[in-house]
Design a protein around this motif. Structure first.
Motif, PDB file in Angstrom:
ATOM      1  N   VAL A   1      -8.618  38.203 -29.895  1.00 50.07           N
ATOM      2  CA  VAL A   1      -8.788  37.846 -28.491  1.00 50.07           C
ATOM      3  C   VAL A   1      -8.522  39.095 -27.668  1.00 50.07           C
ATOM      4  O   VAL A   1      -7.490  39.758 -27.836  1.00 50.07           O
ATOM      5  N   LEU A   2      -9.442  39.421 -26.783  1.00 49.23           N
ATOM      6  CA  LEU A   2      -9.306  40.584 -25.912  1.00 49.23           C
ATOM      7  C   LEU A   2      -9.016  40.064 -24.511  1.00 49.23           C
ATOM      8  O   LEU A   2      -9.838  39.352 -23.915  1.00 49.23           O
ATOM      9  N   ASN A   3      -7.819  40.391 -24.001  1.00 51.20           N
ATOM     10  CA  ASN A   3      -7.369  39.888 -22.705  1.00 51.20           C
ATOM     11  C   ASN A   3      -7.469  40.972 -21.650  1.00 51.20           C
ATOM     12  O   ASN A   3      -7.214  42.153 -21.925  1.00 51.20           O
ATOM     13  N   GLY A   4      -7.821  40.585 -20.440  1.00 52.38           N
ATOM     14  CA  GLY A   4      -7.911  41.553 -19.364  1.00 52.38           C
ATOM     15  C   GLY A   4      -8.395  40.927 -18.076  1.00 52.38           C
ATOM     16  O   GLY A   4      -8.091  39.779 -17.762  1.00 52.38           O
ATOM     17  N   GLN A   5      -9.201  41.669 -17.338  1.00 54.44           N
ATOM     18  CA  GLN A   5      -9.755  41.208 -16.072  1.00 54.44           C
ATOM     19  C   GLN A   5     -11.197  41.684 -15.955  1.00 54.44           C
ATOM     20  O   GLN A   5     -11.586  42.691 -16.539  1.00 54.44           O
ATOM     21  N   ARG A   6     -11.976  40.940 -15.211  1.00 50.42           N
ATOM     22  CA  ARG A   6     -13.379  41.265 -14.919  1.00 50.42           C
ATOM     23  C   ARG A   6     -14.171  41.494 -16.212  1.00 50.42           C
ATOM     24  O   ARG A   6     -14.895  42.476 -16.351  1.00 50.42           O
ATOM     25  N   LEU A   7     -14.009  40.577 -17.135  1.00 55.14           N
ATOM     26  CA  LEU A   7     -14.678  40.676 -18.433  1.00 55.14           C
ATOM     27  C   LEU A   7     -15.849  39.709 -18.558  1.00 55.14           C
ATOM     28  O   LEU A   7     -16.425  39.574 -19.634  1.00 55.14           O
ATOM     29  N   ASP A   8     -16.223  39.031 -17.478  1.00 53.36           N
ATOM     30  CA  ASP A   8     -17.203  37.959 -17.594  1.00 53.36           C
ATOM     31  C   ASP A   8     -18.629  38.444 -17.861  1.00 53.36           C
ATOM     32  O   ASP A   8     -19.494  37.641 -18.203  1.00 53.36           O
ATOM     33  N   ASP A   9     -18.905  39.740 -17.730  1.00 48.07           N
ATOM     34  CA  ASP A   9     -20.225  40.238 -18.102  1.00 48.07           C
ATOM     35  C   ASP A   9     -20.138  41.191 -19.299  1.00 48.07           C
ATOM     36  O   ASP A   9     -20.946  42.112 -19.452  1.00 48.07           O
TER      37      ASP A   9
ATOM     38  N   VAL B   1     -15.192  34.173 -22.956  1.00 47.50           N
ATOM     39  CA  VAL B   1     -14.527  32.907 -22.647  1.00 47.50           C
ATOM     40  C   VAL B   1     -14.499  32.699 -21.142  1.00 47.50           C
ATOM     41  O   VAL B   1     -14.918  31.659 -20.633  1.00 47.50           O
ATOM     42  N   ASN B   2     -14.024  33.680 -20.426  1.00 45.52           N
ATOM     43  CA  ASN B   2     -14.022  33.672 -18.968  1.00 45.52           C
ATOM     44  C   ASN B   2     -13.836  35.111 -18.504  1.00 45.52           C
ATOM     45  O   ASN B   2     -13.925  36.041 -19.318  1.00 45.52           O
ATOM     46  N   ASP B   3     -13.572  35.301 -17.213  1.00 43.73           N
ATOM     47  CA  ASP B   3     -13.469  36.672 -16.712  1.00 43.73           C
ATOM     48  C   ASP B   3     -12.217  37.387 -17.193  1.00 43.73           C
ATOM     49  O   ASP B   3     -12.082  38.598 -17.018  1.00 43.73           O
ATOM     50  N   LYS B   4     -11.293  36.660 -17.835  1.00 36.12           N
ATOM     51  CA  LYS B   4     -10.056  37.269 -18.312  1.00 36.12           C
ATOM     52  C   LYS B   4      -9.954  37.327 -19.826  1.00 36.12           C
ATOM     53  O   LYS B   4      -8.954  37.831 -20.361  1.00 36.12           O
ATOM     54  N   GLN B   5     -10.957  36.840 -20.539  1.00 41.23           N
ATOM     55  CA  GLN B   5     -10.802  36.775 -21.989  1.00 41.23           C
ATOM     56  C   GLN B   5     -12.153  36.820 -22.694  1.00 41.23           C
ATOM     57  O   GLN B   5     -13.116  36.198 -22.265  1.00 41.23           O
ATOM     58  N   VAL B   6     -12.162  37.591 -23.780  1.00 47.74           N
ATOM     59  CA  VAL B   6     -13.313  37.680 -24.675  1.00 47.74           C
ATOM     60  C   VAL B   6     -12.800  37.483 -26.092  1.00 47.74           C
ATOM     61  O   VAL B   6     -11.733  37.996 -26.446  1.00 47.74           O
ATOM     62  N   LYS B   7     -13.547  36.737 -26.906  1.00 48.08           N
ATOM     63  CA  LYS B   7     -13.191  36.564 -28.308  1.00 48.08           C
ATOM     64  C   LYS B   7     -14.202  37.288 -29.174  1.00 48.08           C
ATOM     65  O   LYS B   7     -15.385  37.360 -28.845  1.00 48.08           O
ATOM     66  N   ALA B   8     -13.709  37.825 -30.292  1.00 49.85           N
ATOM     67  CA  ALA B   8     -14.586  38.566 -31.199  1.00 49.85           C
ATOM     68  C   ALA B   8     -14.151  38.326 -32.634  1.00 49.85           C
ATOM     69  O   ALA B   8     -12.976  38.046 -32.909  1.00 49.85           O
ATOM     70  N   LYS B   9     -15.107  38.448 -33.548  1.00 50.83           N
ATOM     71  CA  LYS B   9     -14.817  38.407 -34.971  1.00 50.83           C
ATOM     72  C   LYS B   9     -15.152  39.782 -35.529  1.00 50.83           C
ATOM     73  O   LYS B   9     -16.288  40.242 -35.434  1.00 50.83           O
ATOM     74  N   LEU B  10     -14.124  40.457 -36.063  1.00 49.95           N
ATOM     75  CA  LEU B  10     -14.286  41.811 -36.574  1.00 49.95           C
ATOM     76  C   LEU B  10     -14.348  41.783 -38.095  1.00 49.95           C
ATOM     77  O   LEU B  10     -13.464  41.221 -38.749  1.00 49.95           O
TER      78      LEU B  10
END
Length: 833
Positions: A53-61, A80-89
């Motif tokens: 899970v990659l957490n942060g801000q302004r990640l929605d694009d 996921v939303n503007d604060k979170q992206v999920k990835a499979k590495l």
């Protein structure tokens, strides 16, 4: 907690970009300048897939992950939303262990750099409660525990081992780059006796490594805490607990690229061992080798220098000049100070006139040694010594060889310490040119993110450290994103910072790439010019006073082409020069598109030598232009310069940065020179102030001039003059209530108009004295017998056909005083002494 030793993790000399289309459509909102705060979990085992899970801000694009090193494939990526992206590495089975550097690229920007650690052991999550020694968390041997240390938290893990088995616990804490976390690790037996402890180990900076050989069959407890019982929610750790080897030193600590080298690993709890390695043909300064045996592989590598020097390994005994290990220079001497009393000597021959650089690498290769270096002649006389150099505890000497002969080096520890972890490498090589490049910050403590919007420009300031050479530099781009070109006018010999602009064509594809900016000596007669490329340091943790504490360095630049932004900038190129000692208003125009009305902060990208410009200038909301005030010193470099303007505005939910194209700005010598005559005026009176004019560059028409810097309530009027004028006369009037005193800050502001634009000169400096009037006259006293007659009143000054200078006026007044006294000014009264 001491400062981190170096703070730079391994980065291989090539770059790799992992990208995959996102599995859900991102929001269409423009979300510039994405922020990546952390990646959870903080690492993974090679050879498997890991969900993060990659957490942060302004990640929605978000569109892709940019991973600097090879070996990791992004199998899935979902917003996921503007604060979170999920990835499979998907981590390759042969992926190099250690730190991987990752950024999130969005359609509108590029995130901060964050790290992800790759290990060889399966991961186990910490489970509370495990804070009591009597209630530890049970784990298998040969695992990596991922956990968090909260304030006053202590984590315990219990493993089983047979007698004679090696148990090592190496922790990654500060190396994760999350927060100021100084971990402590210990291995205890079931009776709660500490068998091994570690706070800071030079091998792994502020992290710790503890090893034991199990004295008996049984259970052993690994204890983890913050060294001073601190901690917080960001104090993540990864602790590798297993039977793998963990040496602390390597000899030799370097080798020639493309060769095979045999090394000794020292300091392992089970004893030293040797291994042979095939070195890569090319490599950077952060190359590492990983100790391995039949029980596993160490979780972090040993720093290993790749140079073109032959190795010479110390031969004991070599504690004095007579026993010195000898080799022909250039050479790399390698050894270890095995005891507290150890001192190693090396001998080499040199020729008169040679210049040799001598570097001792110890802390820079993560040794416990704090070296001291002494250089001797053949008779044992000390020539030079060094302790700390170049901001490190390591040593450096430049040796100008005074005569043909044999010379000797001594290496010892500054505090007379020693042991298996006190290894070193001494490199002797001829002085050679080298070039180091970096990137300047536009905002203090904020790393520039290279994001070029379609149809726009992005600015960089590249600093250069020329070592052992001088001259101008030329720049070029390497492996730039498709549709991106470089605009640069190089760096002159007297500069150490260059302006570089990256331009993305309007049809450049939105995407990212790892590229480079390369500089080399701009000399057509040099067949092998010194060359350097940018290394961009990213400070992940700062200490007191924002001092960098943990820094990651990468060997390539992450560059992203972003979607179009709704404004561009353009400088209106001046048609006239900025003169030395003068000023100018530089007009900047913004082209806005659509409904974009936000204010745009603008500033000059780089001031030419001797010029300054106003900062914190904005093109106001809804407006399209603003001016930047430029001021040139009297010694500003008179030539044609290239200037550009950097602009920043909030677009959507985040800031974006653009740059104008370059334009020409000519700094010229002043058109004229003024010489001021001294002047004085009494309160309530008028006088004349004379300025001699020397026209250095003829101009057409009339120039206007104002005398500025006059004291309060002292006035004059503006005037005009032309190229034929030799003298200016200002009528100066002082009000009766002006302040008396001597004012030495007068200057003239002259405006010459050319091509319809003003050329403003500020020419100084003059002085004027404001005097109080003399006291009024009093009636003469009767003359006593025997006393000289009183001095008659001064006669009025006769009208002069010629205007008198101030000096001539003073001389005339003195003459009148003497004549009025009848030559008796020195007569003494009768009876006087």
């Amino acid at each position: 907690m001491p400062a981190a030793n170096g703070g730079t993790m391994t980065v291989r000399p090539f770059a790799f970009l992992t990208a995959i289309a996102i599995t859900c459509s991102a929001a269409s909102t423009f979300a510039a300048s994405p922020v990546l705060s952390n990646i959870i979990p903080r690492g993974g085992q090679r050879g498997i897939e890991v969900e993060v899970v990659l957490n942060g801000q302004r990640l929605d694009d978000a569109q892709e992950l940019m991973i600097y090193e090879p070996g990791i494939e992004v199998a899935e990526l979902a917003v996921v939303n503007d604060k979170q992206v999920k990835a499979k590495l998907k981590i390759a089975a042969d992926c190099t262990l250690g730190t991987k550097h990752i950024r999130v690229r969005t359609a509108s920007g590029l995130s901060d750099l964050r790290t992800f650690r790759v290990g060889a052991l399966p991961a186990v999550a910490e489970k509370e409660p495990n804070s009591e020694f009597a209630k530890p968390q049970e784990i298998a041997n040969n695992v990596t525990v991922e956990g968090i240390i909260q304030n006053e938290d202590v984590d315990h893990f219990i493993v089983e081992a047979k007698k004679g088995e090696r148990i090592t616990a190496e922790i990654e804490g500060i190396r994760l780059g999350d927060t100021m976390f100084d971990p402590y690790v210990a291995i205890l037996n079931e009776a709660r006796f500490e068998l091994a402890t570690s706070d800071d180990a030079a091998l792994i900076w502020q992290d710790g490594v503890a090893s034991i050989i199990a004295p008996a069959d049984g259970k052993y407890v690994v204890q983890i805490r913050e060294s001073s019982y601190g901690g917080n929610g960001a104090s993540h750790y990864r602790c590798h607990i297993g039977s793998y080897p963990r040496p602390l030193a390597i000899v030799p600590a370097g080798g020639k690229p493309g060769t095979k080298v045999q090394v000794r690993f020292l300091g392992d709890i089970a004893g030293e061992f040797t291994r042979e390695f095939d070195l890569p043909a090319t490599g950077g300064p952060d190359y590492e080798v990983f100790p391995q045996d039949d029980r596993g592989i160490a979780p972090s590598g040993m720093q290993f220098r790749l140079t073109n020097l032959e190795n010479s390994i110390e031969v004991e005994p070599n504690e004095n000049i007579q026993q010195a290990t000898k080799a022909a220079a250039p050479v790399a001497f390698n050894g270890v100070l095995a005891t507290k009393t150890d001192a190693d000597f090396f001998g080499f021959t040199a020729t008169k006139g040679q210049n040799i650089d001598i570097h001792v690498y110890a802390r820079r290769i993560r040794s416990e040694l704090d070296p001291l270096l002494v250089l001797y002649n053949a008779q044992g006389g000390a020539i030079a010594s060094n302790d700390d150099a170049n901001g490190t505890p390591d040593c450096y000497l430049r040796f100008a060889v005074p005569a043909d002969g044999e010379y000797f080096l001594e290496v010892r520890d500054h505090l007379h310490r020693g042991g298996d972890a006190f290894h070193y490498r001494v490199e002797l090589e001829p002085v050679a040119p080298s070039l180091l490049l970096g990137v300047n910050e536009f905002v203090q403590y904020v790393e520039p993110h290279v994001v070029i919007a379609q149809g726009n420009r992005f600015p960089l300031l590249i600093n250069a450290n020329r070592q052992n050479f001088g001259g101008p530099l030329a720049f070029k781009g390497d492996n730039l994103p498709p549709g991106v070109t470089i605009e640069s006018f190089g760096m002159s010999a007297d500069q150490n910072v260059a302006q570089v602009i990256l331009y993305a064509a309007p049809d450049a594809a939105v995407g990212g790439k790892f590229g480079q900016l390369i500089a080399s000596l701009d000399d057509a007669n040099n067949a092998n010019p010194p060359t350097g490329q940018v290394r961009l340091p990213t400070v992940l943790i700062r200490g007191n006073n924002n001092t960098p504490f943990w820094t990651e360095r990468t060997n390539s630049l992450a560059m992203a082409v972003a979607q179009k932004v709704p404004f561009t900038l353009q400088i209106v190129e001046p048609k006239v020069p900025l003169v030395q000692g003068g000023q100018m208003s530089l007009k900047v125009v913004a082209t806005r598109e659509g409904e974009f009305k936000a204010p745009i902060k603008i500033e000059l990208l780089l001031n030419p030598n001797g010029m300054n410009s106003s900062r914190e200038i904005s093109i106001a909301e809804g407006q399209t232009e603003a001016t930047i005030a430029l001021n040139a010193a009297g010694n500003a470099q008179a030539k044609e310069h290239k200037i550009a303007v950097r602009g920043e505005a909030t677009v959507g939910s985040g800031p974006v940065t653009v740059c104008s194209p370059f334009v020409n700005l000519r700094i010229a010598e002043s058109y004229m020179k003024f010489t001021y005559e001294a002047a004085a005026v009494e309160l309530g009176a008028e006088t004349e102030l004379v300025v001699k004019v020397e026209n250095a560059k003829p101009f057409e028409g009339n120039a206007t001039v104002q005398l500025l810097g006059l004291p309060n309530k002292v006035t004059t009027t503006a005037a005009e003059f032309n190229k034929e004028t030799k003298e200016l006369i200002f009528k100066v009037k002082a009000e009766a209530d002006a302040n008396p005193g001597n004012n030495k800050s007068l200057f003239c502001q002259v405006v010459v108009t050319e091509n319809g634009e003003p050329i403003i000169h500020n020419l100084g400096t003059g002085a004027i004295r404001v005097d109080k009037p003399l006291p009024p006259k009093v009636a003469p006293m009767p003359v006593a017998q025997g006393q000289p007659a009183p001095m008659p009143a001064p006669q009025p000054v006769p009208a002069q056909a010629k205007r008198l200078t101030r000096l001539e006026q003073l001389r005339l007044e003195q003459k009148q005083r003497v004549e009025g006294q009848g030559g008796a000014a020195e007569t003494k009264p009768a009876g006087g002494n």
